[in-house]
Design a protein around this motif. Structure first.
Motif, mmCIF file in Angstrom:
data_model
loop_
_atom_site.group_PDB
_atom_site.id
_atom_site.type_symbol
_atom_site.label_atom_id
_atom_site.label_comp_id
_atom_site.label_asym_id
_atom_site.label_seq_id
_atom_site.Cartn_x
_atom_site.Cartn_y
_atom_site.Cartn_z
ATOM 1 N N THR A 407 0.873 -1.171 0.000
ATOM 2 C CA THR A 407 0.000 0.000 0.000
ATOM 3 C C THR A 407 0.911 1.222 0.000
ATOM 4 O O THR A 407 1.802 1.320 0.840
ATOM 5 N N ILE A 408 0.708 2.111 -0.941
ATOM 6 C CA ILE A 408 1.509 3.335 -0.983
ATOM 7 C C ILE A 408 0.549 4.517 -0.916
ATOM 8 O O ILE A 408 -0.436 4.560 -1.637
ATOM 9 N N LEU A 409 0.844 5.458 -0.011
ATOM 10 C CA LEU A 409 0.019 6.654 0.116
ATOM 11 C C LEU A 409 0.873 7.847 -0.222
ATOM 12 O O LEU A 409 2.004 7.958 0.244
ATOM 13 N N ALA A 410 0.339 8.762 -1.037
ATOM 14 C CA ALA A 410 1.143 9.922 -1.399
ATOM 15 C C ALA A 410 0.249 11.044 -1.905
ATOM 16 O O ALA A 410 -0.896 10.804 -2.306
ATOM 17 N N PRO A 411 0.787 12.259 -1.911
ATOM 18 C CA PRO A 411 0.050 13.354 -2.548
ATOM 19 C C PRO A 411 -0.169 13.003 -4.028
ATOM 20 O O PRO A 411 0.713 12.421 -4.650
ATOM 21 N N SER A 412 -1.325 13.359 -4.571
ATOM 22 C CA SER A 412 -1.675 12.871 -5.905
ATOM 23 C C SER A 412 -0.727 13.334 -7.015
ATOM 24 O O SER A 412 -0.616 12.672 -8.039
ATOM 25 N N GLU A 413 -0.024 14.442 -6.807
ATOM 26 C CA GLU A 413 0.909 14.888 -7.854
ATOM 27 C C GLU A 413 2.013 13.861 -8.145
ATOM 28 O O GLU A 413 2.652 13.913 -9.183
ATOM 29 N N PHE A 414 2.219 12.907 -7.229
ATOM 30 C CA PHE A 414 3.319 11.946 -7.430
ATOM 31 C C PHE A 414 2.881 10.621 -8.053
ATOM 32 O O PHE A 414 3.676 9.700 -8.177
ATOM 33 N N VAL A 415 1.609 10.527 -8.419
ATOM 34 C CA VAL A 415 1.108 9.263 -8.964
ATOM 35 C C VAL A 415 1.985 8.747 -10.105
ATOM 36 O O VAL A 415 2.371 7.581 -10.136
ATOM 37 N N GLY A 416 2.337 9.649 -11.024
ATOM 38 C CA GLY A 416 3.132 9.263 -12.189
ATOM 39 C C GLY A 416 4.465 8.649 -11.819
ATOM 40 O O GLY A 416 4.794 7.542 -12.257
ATOM 41 N N VAL A 417 5.227 9.342 -10.981
ATOM 42 C CA VAL A 417 6.563 8.829 -10.649
ATOM 43 C C VAL A 417 6.485 7.527 -9.845
ATOM 44 O O VAL A 417 7.325 6.648 -10.002
ATOM 45 N N MET A 432 -6.353 1.699 -7.147
ATOM 46 C CA MET A 432 -5.934 3.039 -6.802
ATOM 47 C C MET A 432 -7.168 3.790 -6.339
ATOM 48 O O MET A 432 -8.232 3.675 -6.955
ATOM 49 N N ASP A 433 -7.072 4.505 -5.212
ATOM 50 C CA ASP A 433 -8.218 5.252 -4.700
ATOM 51 C C ASP A 433 -7.771 6.626 -4.248
ATOM 52 O O ASP A 433 -6.692 6.774 -3.693
ATOM 53 N N LEU A 442 -2.273 3.841 -3.596
ATOM 54 C CA LEU A 442 -1.988 2.898 -4.677
ATOM 55 C C LEU A 442 -1.711 1.532 -4.076
ATOM 56 O O LEU A 442 -1.023 1.432 -3.063
ATOM 57 N N ARG A 443 -2.262 0.514 -4.704
ATOM 58 C CA ARG A 443 -2.008 -0.839 -4.210
ATOM 59 C C ARG A 443 -1.315 -1.650 -5.297
ATOM 60 O O ARG A 443 -1.827 -1.783 -6.406
ATOM 61 N N TYR A 444 -0.128 -2.126 -4.975
ATOM 62 C CA TYR A 444 0.671 -2.876 -5.938
ATOM 63 C C TYR A 444 1.060 -4.241 -5.383
ATOM 64 O O TYR A 444 1.309 -4.377 -4.186
ATOM 65 N N THR A 445 1.126 -5.232 -6.253
ATOM 66 C CA THR A 445 1.793 -6.467 -5.901
ATOM 67 C C THR A 445 3.212 -6.355 -6.445
ATOM 68 O O THR A 445 3.400 -6.020 -7.615
ATOM 69 N N SER A 461 12.781 9.395 -2.255
ATOM 70 C CA SER A 461 13.456 10.493 -2.942
ATOM 71 C C SER A 461 12.613 10.993 -4.119
ATOM 72 O O SER A 461 12.577 12.178 -4.405
ATOM 73 N N ARG A 462 11.880 10.104 -4.776
ATOM 74 C CA ARG A 462 11.070 10.565 -5.904
ATOM 75 C C ARG A 462 9.823 11.317 -5.480
ATOM 76 O O ARG A 462 9.186 11.976 -6.292
ATOM 77 N N THR A 463 9.437 11.170 -4.208
ATOM 78 C CA THR A 463 8.234 11.873 -3.765
ATOM 79 C C THR A 463 8.588 12.923 -2.711
ATOM 80 O O THR A 463 7.744 13.339 -1.934
ATOM 81 N N ARG A 464 9.844 13.317 -2.693
ATOM 82 C CA ARG A 464 10.363 14.284 -1.732
ATOM 83 C C ARG A 464 9.967 13.924 -0.296
ATOM 84 O O ARG A 464 9.649 14.790 0.527
ATOM 85 N N GLY A 465 9.966 12.634 -0.011
ATOM 86 C CA GLY A 465 9.703 12.188 1.357
ATOM 87 C C GLY A 465 8.227 12.048 1.707
ATOM 88 O O GLY A 465 7.901 11.616 2.803
ATOM 89 N N TYR A 466 7.333 12.395 0.783
ATOM 90 C CA TYR A 466 5.919 12.417 1.140
ATOM 91 C C TYR A 466 5.219 11.058 1.092
ATOM 92 O O TYR A 466 4.183 10.876 1.709
ATOM 93 N N ALA A 467 5.761 10.111 0.328
ATOM 94 C CA ALA A 467 5.046 8.845 0.203
ATOM 95 C C ALA A 467 5.305 7.965 1.408
ATOM 96 O O ALA A 467 6.380 8.009 1.999
ATOM 97 N N SER A 468 4.312 7.172 1.795
ATOM 98 C CA SER A 468 4.562 6.156 2.822
ATOM 99 C C SER A 468 4.179 4.793 2.260
ATOM 100 O O SER A 468 3.363 4.678 1.363
ATOM 101 N N LEU A 469 4.842 3.768 2.815
ATOM 102 C CA LEU A 469 4.736 2.436 2.240
ATOM 103 C C LEU A 469 4.461 1.412 3.333
ATOM 104 O O LEU A 469 5.006 1.496 4.423
ATOM 105 N N ASP A 470 3.614 0.458 3.012
ATOM 106 C CA ASP A 470 3.435 -0.694 3.889
ATOM 107 C C ASP A 470 3.261 -1.912 3.001
ATOM 108 O O ASP A 470 2.806 -1.798 1.869
ATOM 109 N N TYR A 471 3.648 -3.084 3.498
ATOM 110 C CA TYR A 471 3.444 -4.277 2.680
ATOM 111 C C TYR A 471 3.312 -5.513 3.550
ATOM 112 O O TYR A 471 3.737 -5.529 4.696
ATOM 113 N N GLU A 472 2.695 -6.533 2.990
ATOM 114 C CA GLU A 472 2.595 -7.801 3.710
ATOM 115 C C GLU A 472 2.759 -8.942 2.723
ATOM 116 O O GLU A 472 2.427 -8.810 1.544
#
Ligand code: GTP
Length: 596
Positions: A407-417, A432-433, A442-445, A461-472
């Motif tokens: 699961t990745i959460l980020a400001p929407s401007e970073f969706v592309g990168v 993606m929601d 964004l949800r990725y396998t 680095s691509r999201t200037r620190g704004y994205a957060s990530l979790d995975y299982e």
């Protein structure tokens, strides 16, 4: 306490969103600690932590709270806030009927919190949404209340606004925990069943096991049985924590507390296991038990070879407190004696390594982390490979690699990168929601192997620190992988072999060969460094031969100087590691494995 008067809850929060501060405030308002005690206790805890180098935490605290004249007991259960411990989180959640979803009102929800929220919802927990730090000037509770309402349903107004710092709204939160979270249910007259949601090793008391009673009751001095193994232990003590351990005459349906049996190793008291009475045992264990399963592997070697026994003892000690840590001795041409270790994930690896270095005064080198692969060879036998050097020879039929749901959460401007990054790491998009106009989930396998590389750093680095990530973990998949070997003067250097995707084999080979060329000194002869997949060489670098005779520098005259130089050379050679005929200073291997 009767089950109707019990409430079991946990706080789901991101690091720094104020969970500890809020918990302390609750302890204070429920009279479990006075403000002065709170401060002193906090300081004490820090001292002990420093002294013993471990984090002592109350895994569950009991607090009295009165609503409409009725004396309730609230059990606050701690959840590990750590991406590698999702199983432990799931067990803590399974011990509760409700969860406080705590979100910083100036930051909004983060990926890890979101993942745990989903886990809580899957477990049918009642969720109480709370925005914290409303005293901050930067707080924007209206915006984030709307986000939370989108996530869990309901109205933005349902979202409680509190400040753990000023205490604002905290009493109302305690009331809502009583009113909204359902009391536990279980069968009082059934054989005892209690779920272990945590177990910690204490130097003085041995293993302290935290349990939630589901059915029946547990009483002191009886013999208990661990249902996964059938092992039995005598209960030396049983009690609740409020805020110090207080022994009690037993724990009944829905109650949360601790057990002490005198066992010395957390492996005998495993998270998720069911405790029952040995005399009248339950027939069926509670669901959801899993053995801890290492996902990430790495070799750990002392930089100074004579530290090997210290490392071995240190690992033996850490194991007492860490049921998920796995290791076995390993020897490497390049690095000498060490251990092949299995971890739950990258952060687990880092924690263990840091503890070994800090608490046992070791300087360690770890080989590049890898995941485990199921390699099927031509005749159909399957090899589990946790170390690239064990990769089977001969023709490979197929290779399976572990994958994770992220699961990745980020400001929407970073969706592309983010999409670009995930695609380049062989990810596949599951969904993606938009949480709001400006934030996206964004949800990725993704292959776990890609995450254990530099994925997180790249994401940050691509999201200037704004994205957060979790995975299982999410099973495995067939992948087109190859083993790349690094050869020094035609001899394989084990610590540098890697299993990589076919498309990345070339760049891995070029990188490693280039690194080693810079780090290995010239020899009396030319030394080729090659990267190979099987017998096929995919990259090559050459260390040119030394031309000058070092002795020529000494003009022939000064004999003693000449001898000194010779002796020095000899001494230097002793410390060298030799790979075939090539003499390599050990630092070169260390540097090649660390510099990136
Ligand atoms: P970890 O223990 O690292 O998981 O963090 P935590 O989530 O427990 O957060 P903690 O309570 O340590 O608080 C993090 C920071 O936020 C600290 O600097 C607190 O002083 C601050 N903080 C916590 N609650 C509030 C609040 O209500 N208002 C303000 N202004 N600051 C707060």
């Amino acid at each position: 306490t009767a089950p109707e008067l019990l409430r079991n809850f946990c706080i789901i929060a991101h690091i720094d969103h104020g969970k500890s501060t809020l918990a302390d405030r609750m302890l204070q308002y429920t009279g479990v600690v006075t403000p002065r005690q709170a401060k002193e206790q906090y300081l004490d805890r820090m001292d002990i932590e420093r002294e013993r180098g471990i984090t002592i935490k109350s895994q569950a605290v009991r607090m009295p709270w009165e609503v409409e004249g009725k004396p309730y007991a609230l059990n606050m259960i701690d959840t590990p806030g750590h991406v590698d411990f999702s199983y432990e989180v799931s067990r803590s959640l399974a011990a509760c009927e409700g969860a406080v979803l705590l979100v910083d009102a100036a930051q909004g929800i983060e990926a890890q919190t979101l993942a745990n929220l989903y886990l809580a919802m899957e477990n049918d927990l009642t969720i109480i949404p709370v925005l914290n730090k409303i005293d901050l000037p930067a707080a924007d509770p209206d915006r984030y209340a709307a986000e939370l309402a989108t996530l869990i349903g309901g109205e933005p107004e349902d979202c409680l606004r509190v400040s753990g710092k000023t205490g604002d709204g905290v009493e109302e939160l305690l009331d809502r925990i009583v009113e909204e979270i359902p009391p536990p249910q279980g069968q009082a007259d059934a054989p005892a069943r209690a779920m272990i949601f945590d177990s910690v090793y204490d130097t003085y008391r041995g293993v302290v096991t935290y349990v939630r009673v589901i059915d029946g009751q547990i009483t002191p001095r009886e013999r208990i049985q661990m249902m996964s193994t059938g092992a039995t232990h005598e209960l030396l003590e049983i009690g609740v924590i409020s805020p110090e351990p207080v022994s009690t005459q037993g724990l009944g349906v829905g109650e949360v507390g601790y057990l002490i049996t005198g066992v010395k190793d957390v492996r005998q008291s495993k998270v998720g296991d069911t405790v029952t009475a040995d005399k009248v045992p339950a027939t069926e264990a509670l669901g959801g038990y899993q053995e801890p399963k290492p996902m990430v592997f790495s070799g750990l070697y002392p930089v100074d070879g004579s530290d090997y026994p210290v490392l071995r003892d240190a690992l033996d000690k850490l194991k007492l407190n860490d049921a998920a840590l796995n290791y076995e001795p390993e020897t490497s041409v390049a690095l000498g004696f060490g251990f092949r270790c299995g971890f739950l994930g990258l952060l687990h690896l880092e924690i263990v390594r840091e503890r070994l270095e800090r608490e046992f005064d070791l300087v360690l080198i770890s080989t590049a982390p890898n995941v485990s692969y199921d390699v099927t060879v031509e005749d159909g036998t399957v090899h589990r490979v946790t170390n690239p050097s064990e990769f089977p020879e001969g023709k490979i039929a197929s290779i399976r690699e572990p994958v994770v749901r992220s699961t990745i959460l980020a400001p929407s401007e970073f969706v592309g990168v983010i999409m670009e990054l995930c695609q380049s790491r062989r990810g596949s998009l599951n969904g993606m929601d938009y949480l709001s106009e400006t934030r996206v989930e964004l949800r990725y396998t993704l292959p776990l192997a890609e995450i254990v590389g530099d994925f997180f750093d790249q994401l940050k680095s691509r999201t200037r620190g704004y994205a957060s990530l979790d995975y299982e973990p999410s099973g495995d998949q067939v992948a087109d992988l190859v083993k790349v070997d690094i050869l020094l003067n035609h001899e394989q250097v084990d610590a540098f072999s890697a299993i990589v995707h076919k498309d990345n084999a070339y760049s891995y080979g070029v990188d490693m060969a280039g690194k080693l060329r810079k780090l290995i000194p010239r020899q009396q002869f030319e030394v080729p460094i090659q990267a190979a997949v099987g017998a096929r060489v995919i990259a090559r670098e050459t260390i040119r031969a030394l031309r000058k005779d070092m002795l020529a520098k000494c003009y022939g005259g000064d004999i003693s100087r000449k001898r000194k130089l010779l002796e020095k050379q000899k001494e230097g050679k002793k410390k060298m590691k030799s790979v075939g005929r090539v003499e390599v200073p050990p630092e070169a291997f260390v540097a090649a494995l660390t510099s990136d």
